[in-house]
Scaffold this motif. Structure first.
Motif, PDB file in Angstrom:
ATOM      1  N   ASP A  32      41.278 -67.316 -11.102  1.00 37.13           N
ATOM      2  CA  ASP A  32      40.419 -68.295 -10.436  1.00 37.13           C
ATOM      3  C   ASP A  32      40.560 -68.126  -8.930  1.00 37.13           C
ATOM      4  O   ASP A  32      41.662 -68.239  -8.396  1.00 37.13           O
ATOM      5  CB  ASP A  32      40.817 -69.726 -10.823  1.00 37.13           C
ATOM      6  N   LEU A  33      39.433 -67.867  -8.268  1.00 37.57           N
ATOM      7  CA  LEU A  33      39.401 -67.771  -6.814  1.00 37.57           C
ATOM      8  C   LEU A  33      38.517 -68.889  -6.284  1.00 37.57           C
ATOM      9  O   LEU A  33      37.342 -68.980  -6.644  1.00 37.57           O
ATOM     10  CB  LEU A  33      38.846 -66.421  -6.368  1.00 37.57           C
ATOM     11  N   TYR A  34      39.085 -69.735  -5.439  1.00 38.10           N
ATOM     12  CA  TYR A  34      38.359 -70.895  -4.930  1.00 38.10           C
ATOM     13  C   TYR A  34      37.822 -70.639  -3.523  1.00 38.10           C
ATOM     14  O   TYR A  34      38.265 -69.713  -2.832  1.00 38.10           O
ATOM     15  CB  TYR A  34      39.275 -72.120  -4.936  1.00 38.10           C
ATOM     16  N   PRO A  35      36.858 -71.438  -3.085  1.00 34.37           N
ATOM     17  CA  PRO A  35      36.299 -71.251  -1.742  1.00 34.37           C
ATOM     18  C   PRO A  35      37.369 -71.383  -0.657  1.00 34.37           C
ATOM     19  O   PRO A  35      38.325 -72.141  -0.791  1.00 34.37           O
ATOM     20  CB  PRO A  35      35.276 -72.393  -1.626  1.00 34.37           C
ATOM     21  N   ASP A  36      37.191 -70.611   0.399  1.00 35.99           N
ATOM     22  CA  ASP A  36      38.016 -70.737   1.614  1.00 35.99           C
ATOM     23  C   ASP A  36      39.505 -70.563   1.351  1.00 35.99           C
ATOM     24  O   ASP A  36      40.330 -71.306   1.888  1.00 35.99           O
ATOM     25  CB  ASP A  36      37.775 -72.097   2.280  1.00 35.99           C
ATOM     26  N   GLU A  37      39.854 -69.592   0.511  1.00 35.55           N
ATOM     27  CA  GLU A  37      41.278 -69.366   0.271  1.00 35.55           C
ATOM     28  C   GLU A  37      41.597 -67.877   0.247  1.00 35.55           C
ATOM     29  O   GLU A  37      40.723 -67.034   0.028  1.00 35.55           O
ATOM     30  CB  GLU A  37      41.726 -70.000  -1.051  1.00 35.55           C
ATOM     31  N   ILE A  38      42.871 -67.592   0.496  1.00 39.02           N
ATOM     32  CA  ILE A  38      43.423 -66.263   0.287  1.00 39.02           C
ATOM     33  C   ILE A  38      44.290 -66.352  -0.969  1.00 39.02           C
ATOM     34  O   ILE A  38      45.299 -67.060  -0.986  1.00 39.02           O
ATOM     35  CB  ILE A  38      44.274 -65.793   1.475  1.00 39.02           C
ATOM     36  N   LEU A  39      43.870 -65.676  -2.018  1.00 34.90           N
ATOM     37  CA  LEU A  39      44.611 -65.658  -3.279  1.00 34.90           C
ATOM     38  C   LEU A  39      45.339 -64.328  -3.379  1.00 34.90           C
ATOM     39  O   LEU A  39      44.714 -63.265  -3.469  1.00 34.90           O
ATOM     40  CB  LEU A  39      43.659 -65.817  -4.467  1.00 34.90           C
ATOM     41  N   ALA A  40      46.661 -64.368  -3.350  1.00 32.83           N
ATOM     42  CA  ALA A  40      47.454 -63.151  -3.506  1.00 32.83           C
ATOM     43  C   ALA A  40      47.661 -62.881  -4.996  1.00 32.83           C
ATOM     44  O   ALA A  40      47.990 -63.792  -5.754  1.00 32.83           O
ATOM     45  CB  ALA A  40      48.802 -63.306  -2.804  1.00 32.83           C
ATOM     46  N   VAL A  41      47.463 -61.645  -5.394  1.00 30.96           N
ATOM     47  CA  VAL A  41      47.731 -61.217  -6.771  1.00 30.96           C
ATOM     48  C   VAL A  41      48.952 -60.308  -6.727  1.00 30.96           C
ATOM     49  O   VAL A  41      48.915 -59.238  -6.112  1.00 30.96           O
ATOM     50  CB  VAL A  41      46.521 -60.483  -7.383  1.00 30.96           C
ATOM     51  N   VAL A  42      50.024 -60.752  -7.358  1.00 31.29           N
ATOM     52  CA  VAL A  42      51.280 -59.997  -7.328  1.00 31.29           C
ATOM     53  C   VAL A  42      51.748 -59.731  -8.750  1.00 31.29           C
ATOM     54  O   VAL A  42      51.367 -60.429  -9.691  1.00 31.29           O
ATOM     55  CB  VAL A  42      52.381 -60.752  -6.543  1.00 31.29           C
ATOM     56  N   GLY A  43      52.572 -58.733  -8.891  1.00 36.08           N
ATOM     57  CA  GLY A  43      53.105 -58.391 -10.202  1.00 36.08           C
ATOM     58  C   GLY A  43      53.848 -57.078 -10.128  1.00 36.08           C
ATOM     59  O   GLY A  43      53.639 -56.276  -9.204  1.00 36.08           O
ATOM     60  N   ASP A  44      54.693 -56.838 -11.106  1.00 37.05           N
ATOM     61  CA  ASP A  44      55.455 -55.594 -11.163  1.00 37.05           C
ATOM     62  C   ASP A  44      54.516 -54.446 -11.495  1.00 37.05           C
ATOM     63  O   ASP A  44      53.369 -54.647 -11.899  1.00 37.05           O
ATOM     64  CB  ASP A  44      56.560 -55.714 -12.215  1.00 37.05           C
ATOM     65  N   ASN A  45      54.994 -53.214 -11.346  1.00 39.81           N
ATOM     66  CA  ASN A  45      54.194 -52.054 -11.732  1.00 39.81           C
ATOM     67  C   ASN A  45      53.841 -52.139 -13.219  1.00 39.81           C
ATOM     68  O   ASN A  45      54.697 -52.430 -14.049  1.00 39.81           O
ATOM     69  CB  ASN A  45      54.968 -50.756 -11.458  1.00 39.81           C
ATOM     70  N   GLY A  46      52.577 -51.885 -13.544  1.00 41.17           N
ATOM     71  CA  GLY A  46      52.137 -51.956 -14.934  1.00 41.17           C
ATOM     72  C   GLY A  46      51.753 -53.338 -15.388  1.00 41.17           C
ATOM     73  O   GLY A  46      51.477 -53.545 -16.577  1.00 41.17           O
ATOM     74  N   ALA A  47      51.692 -54.303 -14.456  1.00 42.85           N
ATOM     75  CA  ALA A  47      51.364 -55.681 -14.831  1.00 42.85           C
ATOM     76  C   ALA A  47      49.871 -55.876 -15.084  1.00 42.85           C
ATOM     77  O   ALA A  47      49.461 -56.893 -15.642  1.00 42.85           O
ATOM     78  CB  ALA A  47      51.839 -56.655 -13.753  1.00 42.85           C
ATOM     79  N   GLY A  48      49.047 -54.906 -14.648  1.00 40.84           N
ATOM     80  CA  GLY A  48      47.610 -55.023 -14.853  1.00 40.84           C
ATOM     81  C   GLY A  48      46.840 -55.483 -13.638  1.00 40.84           C
ATOM     82  O   GLY A  48      45.665 -55.836 -13.752  1.00 40.84           O
ATOM     83  N   LYS A  49      47.469 -55.458 -12.465  1.00 41.72           N
ATOM     84  CA  LYS A  49      46.788 -55.913 -11.250  1.00 41.72           C
ATOM     85  C   LYS A  49      45.563 -55.053 -10.935  1.00 41.72           C
ATOM     86  O   LYS A  49      44.476 -55.574 -10.690  1.00 41.72           O
ATOM     87  CB  LYS A  49      47.754 -55.881 -10.053  1.00 41.72           C
ATOM     88  N   SER A  50      45.759 -53.734 -10.948  1.00 40.80           N
ATOM     89  CA  SER A  50      44.656 -52.834 -10.609  1.00 40.80           C
ATOM     90  C   SER A  50      43.520 -52.943 -11.614  1.00 40.80           C
ATOM     91  O   SER A  50      42.341 -52.955 -11.233  1.00 40.80           O
ATOM     92  CB  SER A  50      45.160 -51.388 -10.532  1.00 40.80           C
ATOM     93  N   SER A  51      43.853 -53.030 -12.884  1.00 40.23           N
ATOM     94  CA  SER A  51      42.813 -53.154 -13.915  1.00 40.23           C
ATOM     95  C   SER A  51      42.044 -54.455 -13.749  1.00 40.23           C
ATOM     96  O   SER A  51      40.814 -54.484 -13.913  1.00 40.23           O
ATOM     97  CB  SER A  51      43.442 -53.090 -15.314  1.00 40.23           C
ATOM     98  N   LEU A  52      42.737 -55.527 -13.414  1.00 40.11           N
ATOM     99  CA  LEU A  52      42.077 -56.815 -13.208  1.00 40.11           C
ATOM    100  C   LEU A  52      41.099 -56.739 -12.046  1.00 40.11           C
ATOM    101  O   LEU A  52      39.942 -57.187 -12.156  1.00 40.11           O
ATOM    102  CB  LEU A  52      43.135 -57.890 -12.945  1.00 40.11           C
ATOM    103  N   ILE A  53      41.531 -56.162 -10.936  1.00 44.09           N
ATOM    104  CA  ILE A  53      40.683 -56.071  -9.758  1.00 44.09           C
ATOM    105  C   ILE A  53      39.492 -55.155 -10.010  1.00 44.09           C
ATOM    106  O   ILE A  53      38.366 -55.435  -9.595  1.00 44.09           O
ATOM    107  CB  ILE A  53      41.507 -55.582  -8.549  1.00 44.09           C
ATOM    108  N   LYS A  54      39.728 -54.058 -10.710  1.00 50.23           N
ATOM    109  CA  LYS A  54      38.626 -53.146 -11.030  1.00 50.23           C
ATOM    110  C   LYS A  54      37.595 -53.821 -11.928  1.00 50.23           C
ATOM    111  O   LYS A  54      36.390 -53.597 -11.773  1.00 50.23           O
ATOM    112  CB  LYS A  54      39.171 -51.882 -11.694  1.00 50.23           C
TER     113      LYS A  54
END
Length: 258
Positions: A32-54
């Motif tokens: 969930d990304l809300y208006p006027d915010e910086i949402l940091a996505v963090v996680g260990d290697n292999g957590a799925g961050k890149s796949s989520l963003i893609k």
């Protein structure tokens, strides 16, 4: 702002699933990304961050799940679909053409043609207009160190190149800007400038998703912190609710969310 914001998210993902044979990259991921915010996505290697963003940007098509933009379901088959919808992504590679100048890089793939016969038939580019608009975009972000908009990108420092990439994303991103490790390989001074650029983007009304392994940077500028683990969202914290050590413990599995 809390993790249980009652507003309608600008960008929302629900139960995204993506598998590559026996490997599961996304296992019911939410965001969930809300208006006027910086949402940091963090996680260990292999957590799925890149796949989520893609998946959010159209570079990856999930096997299942739903993505909503301003509350409406969207389906992105390619990154161009995401860009047309107003989602701009700056990857670690920046996708800049070093031999081209700043203005040409800002309009790369979106070049402006001259009016009339010269533009429509001869397909001549309107370099003067592109340079004027590029100068305005750079000025809006406060990038005063780049005086010559005709300067080749290959002659710029790492921080300046990142500034060009961020300026391009804000010039065309009307809904969301996604930044993938924007301070990686930058020095302290250049990293500080890029972090300020991210704040400026947020303050101009564009919500930002920031993917980063640099926890001090995350705690410096993030409004909320999305913790990704084992292909899904584990929890959402804030710099006020959890210490940096607690967030790292959640990322690694040493601590469970309450």
């Amino acid at each position: 702002m809390t993790a249980t914001d009652t507003r309608t998210p600008v960008l929302q993902a629900r139960n995204l699933i993506k598998s590559y044979g026996a490997v599961t990259a996304l296992a019911g991921a939410d965001l969930d990304l809300y208006p006027d915010e910086i949402l940091a996505v963090v996680g260990d290697n292999g957590a799925g961050k890149s796949s989520l963003i893609k998946a959010l940007s159209g570079a990856l098509v999930p096997d299942a799940g739903e993505i909503r933009l301003d509350g409406e379901p969207v389906h992105f088959a390619t990154p161009m679909d995401g860009r047309r919808a107003g989602i701009e992504t700056v990857y670690q590679t920046l996708a800049l053409a070093p031999g081209l100048d700043i203005a040409e890089n800002l309009f790369l793939g979106r070049e402006l043609r001259r009016s009339g016969f010269v533009g429509t038939v001869l397909r001549r580019l309107d370099h003067r207009r592109m340079r004027a608009e590029a100068r305005r975009h750079m000025s809006d972000l406060g990038i005063a160190t780049l005086q010559d908009i005709g300067q080749a990108v290959e002659s710029l420092s790492g921080g300046q190149r990142q500034g060009v990439a961020v300026a391009r994303s804000t010039a065309f991103g009307s809904k969301v800007v996604i930044l993938d490790e924007p301070t990686a390989a930058l020095g302290v001074k250049e990293s500080d400038r890029v972090l300020q650029l991210i704040r400026d983007v947020r303050d101009r009304g564009l919500p930002v998703i920031l993917i980063s392994h640099n926890m001090p940077h995350v705690y410096e500028i993030a409004d909320r912190i999305h913790i990704q683990r084992l292909g899904k969202r584990l929890t959402v914290t804030t710099p006020q609710s959890h210490t940096m050590a607690e967030t790292v413990a959640l990322m690694t599995g040493a601590m469970q969310p309450t």
